[in-house]
Each structure stands twice: as C-alpha cells, then as structure tokens.
Design a protein around this motif. Structure first.
Motif, PDB file in Angstrom:
ATOM      1  N   GLY A 126     -12.669  28.962  40.807  1.00 18.82           N
ATOM      2  CA  GLY A 126     -12.420  27.927  39.802  1.00 18.82           C
ATOM      3  C   GLY A 126     -11.803  28.387  38.493  1.00 18.82           C
ATOM      4  N   ALA A 127     -11.706  29.694  38.268  1.00 16.50           N
ATOM      5  CA  ALA A 127     -11.082  30.197  37.026  1.00 16.50           C
ATOM      6  C   ALA A 127     -10.040  31.232  37.426  1.00 16.50           C
ATOM      7  CB  ALA A 127     -12.130  30.828  36.115  1.00 16.50           C
ATOM      8  N   ILE A 128      -8.796  30.950  37.069  1.00 15.46           N
ATOM      9  CA  ILE A 128      -7.697  31.803  37.556  1.00 15.46           C
ATOM     10  C   ILE A 128      -6.782  32.196  36.392  1.00 15.46           C
ATOM     11  CG2 ILE A 128      -5.699  31.908  39.139  1.00 15.46           C
ATOM     12  CD1 ILE A 128      -7.817  29.041  39.836  1.00 15.46           C
ATOM     13  N   PHE A 129      -6.438  33.485  36.330  1.00 16.20           N
ATOM     14  CA  PHE A 129      -5.365  33.946  35.443  1.00 16.20           C
ATOM     15  C   PHE A 129      -4.171  34.270  36.327  1.00 16.20           C
ATOM     16  CE2 PHE A 129      -2.962  37.665  34.026  1.00 16.20           C
ATOM     17  CZ  PHE A 129      -2.435  37.184  32.846  1.00 16.20           C
ATOM     18  N   LYS A 130      -2.995  33.797  35.926  1.00 14.04           N
ATOM     19  CA  LYS A 130      -1.808  34.108  36.738  1.00 14.04           C
ATOM     20  C   LYS A 130      -0.681  34.663  35.882  1.00 14.04           C
ATOM     21  CE  LYS A 130       1.801  32.135  39.692  1.00 14.04           C
ATOM     22  NZ  LYS A 130       2.920  32.180  38.735  1.00 14.04           N
ATOM     23  N   GLU A 131      -0.179  35.810  36.286  1.00  9.35           N
ATOM     24  CA  GLU A 131       1.049  36.335  35.677  1.00  9.35           C
ATOM     25  C   GLU A 131       2.227  35.544  36.248  1.00  9.35           C
ATOM     26  OE1 GLU A 131       1.514  40.447  36.694  1.00  9.35           O
ATOM     27  OE2 GLU A 131      -0.400  41.020  35.819  1.00  9.35           O
ATOM     28  N   PRO A 132       3.349  35.496  35.531  1.00 11.46           N
ATOM     29  CA  PRO A 132       4.529  34.844  36.108  1.00 11.46           C
ATOM     30  C   PRO A 132       4.976  35.575  37.381  1.00 11.46           C
ATOM     31  CG  PRO A 132       4.809  35.164  33.757  1.00 11.46           C
ATOM     32  CD  PRO A 132       3.582  35.927  34.142  1.00 11.46           C
ATOM     33  N   THR A 133       5.542  34.822  38.305  1.00 13.55           N
ATOM     34  CA  THR A 133       5.986  35.401  39.576  1.00 13.55           C
ATOM     35  C   THR A 133       7.447  35.044  39.810  1.00 13.55           C
ATOM     36  OG1 THR A 133       5.064  33.409  40.572  1.00 13.55           O
ATOM     37  CG2 THR A 133       3.759  35.416  40.762  1.00 13.55           C
ATOM     38  N   ILE A 134       8.066  35.754  40.745  1.00 14.41           N
ATOM     39  CA  ILE A 134       9.471  35.470  41.082  1.00 14.41           C
ATOM     40  C   ILE A 134       9.522  34.615  42.342  1.00 14.41           C
ATOM     41  CG2 ILE A 134      11.580  36.519  42.000  1.00 14.41           C
ATOM     42  CD1 ILE A 134      11.161  38.853  40.168  1.00 14.41           C
ATOM     43  N   THR A 135      10.303  33.540  42.266  1.00 20.82           N
ATOM     44  CA  THR A 135      10.649  32.807  43.482  1.00 20.82           C
ATOM     45  C   THR A 135      12.029  33.310  43.858  1.00 20.82           C
ATOM     46  OG1 THR A 135       9.382  30.925  42.709  1.00 20.82           O
ATOM     47  CG2 THR A 135      10.978  30.504  44.465  1.00 20.82           C
ATOM     48  N   PRO A 136      12.148  34.128  44.915  1.00 14.89           N
ATOM     49  CA  PRO A 136      13.392  34.875  45.120  1.00 14.89           C
ATOM     50  C   PRO A 136      14.595  33.993  45.479  1.00 14.89           C
ATOM     51  CG  PRO A 136      11.897  35.205  46.963  1.00 14.89           C
ATOM     52  CD  PRO A 136      11.145  34.411  45.951  1.00 14.89           C
ATOM     53  N   SER A 137      15.723  34.286  44.812  1.00 11.94           N
ATOM     54  CA  SER A 137      16.985  33.626  45.157  1.00 11.94           C
ATOM     55  C   SER A 137      17.556  34.344  46.385  1.00 11.94           C
ATOM     56  CB  SER A 137      17.959  33.759  43.988  1.00 11.94           C
ATOM     57  OG  SER A 137      18.223  35.139  43.785  1.00 11.94           O
ATOM     58  N   THR A 138      18.629  33.796  46.980  1.00 12.67           N
ATOM     59  CA  THR A 138      19.220  34.463  48.160  1.00 12.67           C
ATOM     60  C   THR A 138      19.680  35.881  47.807  1.00 12.67           C
ATOM     61  OG1 THR A 138      21.012  32.941  47.650  1.00 12.67           O
ATOM     62  CG2 THR A 138      19.965  32.661  49.777  1.00 12.67           C
ATOM     63  N   VAL A 139      20.184  36.052  46.580  1.00  6.61           N
ATOM     64  CA  VAL A 139      20.621  37.391  46.152  1.00  6.61           C
ATOM     65  C   VAL A 139      19.409  38.336  46.106  1.00  6.61           C
ATOM     66  CG1 VAL A 139      21.646  38.699  44.231  1.00  6.61           C
ATOM     67  CG2 VAL A 139      22.530  36.420  44.813  1.00  6.61           C
ATOM     68  N   GLN A 140      18.295  37.829  45.524  1.00  2.00           N
ATOM     69  CA  GLN A 140      17.096  38.674  45.409  1.00  2.00           C
ATOM     70  C   GLN A 140      16.493  39.000  46.785  1.00  2.00           C
ATOM     71  OE1 GLN A 140      15.246  36.067  42.510  1.00  2.00           O
ATOM     72  NE2 GLN A 140      15.133  37.731  41.016  1.00  2.00           N
ATOM     73  N   VAL A 141      16.617  38.067  47.726  1.00  2.00           N
ATOM     74  CA  VAL A 141      16.110  38.322  49.081  1.00  2.00           C
ATOM     75  C   VAL A 141      16.805  39.566  49.629  1.00  2.00           C
ATOM     76  CG1 VAL A 141      16.076  37.450  51.461  1.00  2.00           C
ATOM     77  CG2 VAL A 141      15.481  35.939  49.581  1.00  2.00           C
ATOM     78  N   LYS A 142      18.133  39.645  49.409  1.00  2.00           N
ATOM     79  CA  LYS A 142      18.912  40.799  49.888  1.00  2.00           C
ATOM     80  C   LYS A 142      18.532  42.049  49.101  1.00  2.00           C
ATOM     81  CE  LYS A 142      23.169  39.451  52.068  1.00  2.00           C
ATOM     82  NZ  LYS A 142      24.417  38.812  51.694  1.00  2.00           N
ATOM     83  N   GLU A 143      18.548  41.926  47.774  1.00  2.19           N
ATOM     84  CA  GLU A 143      18.259  43.084  46.906  1.00  2.19           C
ATOM     85  C   GLU A 143      16.909  43.719  47.231  1.00  2.19           C
ATOM     86  OE1 GLU A 143      20.566  41.805  42.784  1.00  2.19           O
ATOM     87  OE2 GLU A 143      18.372  41.730  42.865  1.00  2.19           O
ATOM     88  N   MET A 144      15.906  42.854  47.455  1.00  4.96           N
ATOM     89  CA  MET A 144      14.551  43.374  47.674  1.00  4.96           C
ATOM     90  C   MET A 144      14.267  43.623  49.156  1.00  4.96           C
ATOM     91  SD  MET A 144      12.130  41.189  45.130  1.00  4.96           S
ATOM     92  CE  MET A 144      12.819  40.069  43.979  1.00  4.96           C
TER      93      MET A 144
END
Ligand code: NAD
Length: 407
Positions: free
Chosen positions: A60-78
C-alpha cells in the motif's frame, strides 16, 4: 514499503541520497525493491512489473523512481527483445487508480513560479491512454455496445469513412470512481485552503458532462457550506466554477499568486500539470502521487516525481560533465512513501505501541530532512534550475544536505 527502481540520472541521484541521507539513520532492509529498468524487465519477461504491482497492492505504500518506456530506437540500443509498454498503466489498473495528485512544492522565503500552493487532481484512468485503434481505408465504422446484463445491444456510433487513409480510435472514460476523486480533491483543497476549479472541454466534447456533474453534485452535497464558511469561493463568485480546458491553460499562466486547485480528465491533467511545472520553475518542484484503493478500502499510494529520468543530464554525466539535478520532487516522493507506510502500519496494528513510535520517528526524520534540503536552497546552495550557474552540482548538493543532517 515498496521501492521501485528505474534508471538513468534519477536512479543515480536516488541511490546517492538514499545512501547519504537515509541509510545512516534508518534500517531499510525491510523495503521490498523491484528493478523496473528496461534490462530487468527484459530478463524477467516483465515478471518484475507483475511482482511490483502485486507488492504495491499488498503493502500500500510505494516509492517509484522514473522509468523508461523504450522507443524503437532504445529497443535496438539496449538489445531488448521487445518494446515494453509503460509500467504506469499496469500500476494504475492494478491499484485501482483514482487520481494522480500533483502539487507545487514551496520553500519558505524563496519565490518560485507560484506564490501559493497549486493543487492538481488528474483522473488516473481512461481516455486516450487506453484507446484501441486501427488504420483503415474507406468503409463504415460501427461501435456497438453489448451490455453485460444481456439486454439488447445497440450502436453507439456509426460513421461513413470516405478517405482512403484513416485512423480510427475508440476509448472510454470509466466514471465509477469519480465520486472518490471528488472527495479526495475537495478534501485536499480544504486542507490547503485553496479554491477548487473543475476543468473539461465539455462544450465541444459533450461526453465529458458527467465528470463535471458528478463533481458538482458531491460539492453541493458535502462541501459547499464549508468552502463558503472558509471564504474559499470568493474568487470564483461563491460557486464551484467550471473552466474550459483552453481557458485553464491561460489562467495557469496568469494566476501566479496560486491558491487554487484543478481537477481534470487524464490527458488534460497530463498536459496541464507539465505547464504548471514550467511556470513553477522546474519539474523538480512538483509532486506526483497516484492514489488507488485496496480491496479492504485502505488507500494505496504511489509517490513519484512528476519528471522523467532526465536523460540529457545522464548523457552529460556519462560524458564526464558536471550535472545539477534538482532532487526535491524525488525526495518529496520518498518522504510521502515513508510517511504513508508508517501510517498504514499503525492502522493495521492499532494495539501495537511500537508502530506508533516508529511513525513518530519517521515523521520527525522526514521533517528534518525536508528542512535540511530547504535550508540548503535558502543559503544559496541549491541546484542550478533554482540558483543559476553558481548553483551546486548533483553530488555537491546531496553532500551538503548530508553534512547538514549530520550536524
Ligand atoms: P524529463 O522530465 O526527464 O526531462 C525534461 C527536461 O527537464 C530535461 O531538459 C531535464 O534536464 C529537465 N529536468 C527534469 N527534471 C529535472 C530535475 N529534477 N532537475 C533538473 N532538470 C530537470 O523528460 P524527458 O527528457 O522527455 O524524458 C526522459 C525519459 O524519462 C524518457 O525515456 C521517458 O520515457 C521517461 N519518462 C518517465 C516518466 C515516469 O516514469 N513517470 C515520466 C516522463 C518521462
């Protein structure tokens, strides 16, 4: 509490301040950590996201850092196996998201964009984010509703498509939780003594009328008298006022005295809160809390900064250049999660005095932490989005606050 780790600059900065500001004073070994970096989602075939959502619903209590939703370019890069979707949608669904509350952060004695607090309530579900769509040629488009109770189906919309190239889109706004959103919004406006406004584009988007009428109904029934007594409706003609979203964008720039709150649909809320972040100097000075509900009725709260992973500063950091990340939004999120976790623990164990003692310690510590950060800003040792070119680097700001906490 649940700790959701992300990546890039915000992950680097959060690790630094957790190490220097929190670990010396708190045993964090009971935090449940989930790594939602793209690599980790890939390796686990997204099981980690599923596990994080389950943990959030349970705790019930959550801390979240920002995350990446990968673009098509990032899918390739990573080198990822696929383009993973935004984790936020799964969280809003898994935690019965009602609203994303976004508020301006203020430091006493320092003038940022808004003089007084601005609150925002963004409906957490529905709208364009959950749309189904397709590219189609000429033809007829039928949107048919099949009721669950087996009453006869009917056509909601029929349209003739004459272009050879169209994109067709269907989405809905689930309105069951708008009453809860109204209570959260008006309650917060009263607590912070600000004037509430409801924002839609209902003049043209006729289907949005229900959002306004529900908010108005709850307001008239449960809140109007108190708002009038407190004199909080004077600037809006002693009534709850509706603003067309176009007008809201303009007022956000003109009303720099602050002292108001707005509630809006999902997409309008997304855009308008980015505008608030810019007027208020930096995305580092805005909070972002998702409020949902667990099956037992207690509130699930996820706290995050309103900004992303700050990729440009991360690239500078990787290139060996000095950076200046403002961690205030991240730290307010951490403070919010720690306080909510302590409060839930007391609620769940009303007869255990040790839980109350921990809650008091958490409140004390988080207030001290906030004060140490604000003092660092007040003494001209803030980050560069606030203090200009003479401001501190990411590492020096964190080091300075750590020094202040240790005195
Ligand atoms: P961003 O919010 O990370 O940065 C936008 C701009 O604001 C940049 O110039 C950045 O330097 C500046 N900025 C933001 N926060 C700052 C801070 N605290 N201190 C100083 N400067 C700050 O947005 P972006 O660059 O469009 O996105 C980067 C990544 O973040 C993308 O991969 C995106 O998918 C992701 N993202 C994640 C979330 C989330 O997890 N909730 C939200 C938005 C974007």
């Amino acid at each position: 509490m649940v700790y959701i780790a992300g990546e890039e600059m915000t992950h680097y900065a959060t690790e630094l301040f957790v190490d220097q500001w929190i670990k010396p004073y708190f045993d964090i070994s009971t935090w449940e950590t989930y790594d939602l970096s793209c690599k980790s989602r890939d390796v686990t075939d997204d099981k980690v996201l599923h596990d994080a959502v389950e943990a959030g619903a349970r705790i019930g209590a959550i801390f979240k850092e920002p995350t990446i939703t990968p673009s098509t370019v990032q899918v390739k890069e990573m080198g990822l196996s696929k383009a993973f979707g935004s984790p936020n949608g799964a969280m809003r669904k898994g935690w019965n998201g009602i609203t994303i509350s976004r508020d301006t952060i203020h430091i006493k004695g320092i003038e940022l964009g808004y003089k007084n607090q601005v609150l925002f309530e963004r409906h957490a579900v529905g709208g364009e984010y959950g749309a189904g769509y397709n590219e189609v040629g000429a033809g007829t488009l039928l949107t048919t509703y099949l009721p669950d109770d087996n009453s006869p189906p009917f056509v909601v919309d029929k349209r003739d498509l004459t272009d050879d190239n169209n994109v067709v889109v269907v989405y809905h706004n689930p309105y069951d939780n708008v009453k809860e959103l109204a209570h959260i919004f008006f309650g917060r406006c009263l607590e912070h003594k600000v004037t509430p406004y409801i924002v839609t584009k209902k003049t043209v988007f006729k289907w949005q009328e229900g959002f306004w009428s529900t908010m108005k109904e709850i307001f008239e029934k449960d809140y109007k008298d108190t708002f009038l007594k407190e004199g909080l409706l004077e600037r809006s003609g002693n009534e709850l006022t509706h603003l067309i979203s176009d007008a809201a964008t303009m007022q956000l720039i003109r009303w720099t005295d602050g002292g108001f709150g707005m509630a809006a649909h999902n997409y309008d809320g997304d855009m308008l809160t980015d505008q608030i972040a810019q007027v208020h100097r930096s995305p580092g000075f805005i909070t972002s809390n998702l409020v949902g509900k667990s099956d037992d009725g207690s509130l699930i709260k996820e706290f995050e900064a309103s900004h992303g992973t700050v990729s440009d500063l991360w690239n500078d950091h990787l290139a060996g250049k000095e950076t200046s990340l403002n961690p205030l939004g991240l730290v307010e999120a951490m403070i919010g999660a720690m306080q909510h976790a302590a409060m839930l623990d007391v609620e769940k164990h009303p007869d255990d005095a040790s839980k109350l003692e921990v809650k008091m310690k958490v409140l004390n510590f988080t207030e001290t932490l906030r004060e140490a950060m604000h003092n660092t800003f007040r003494y001209g040792q803030g980050t560069r989005d606030m203090s200009g070119p003479s401001g501190f680097s990411t590492e020096d700001f964190i080091g300075k606050v750590a020094w202040r906490l240790n005195r």
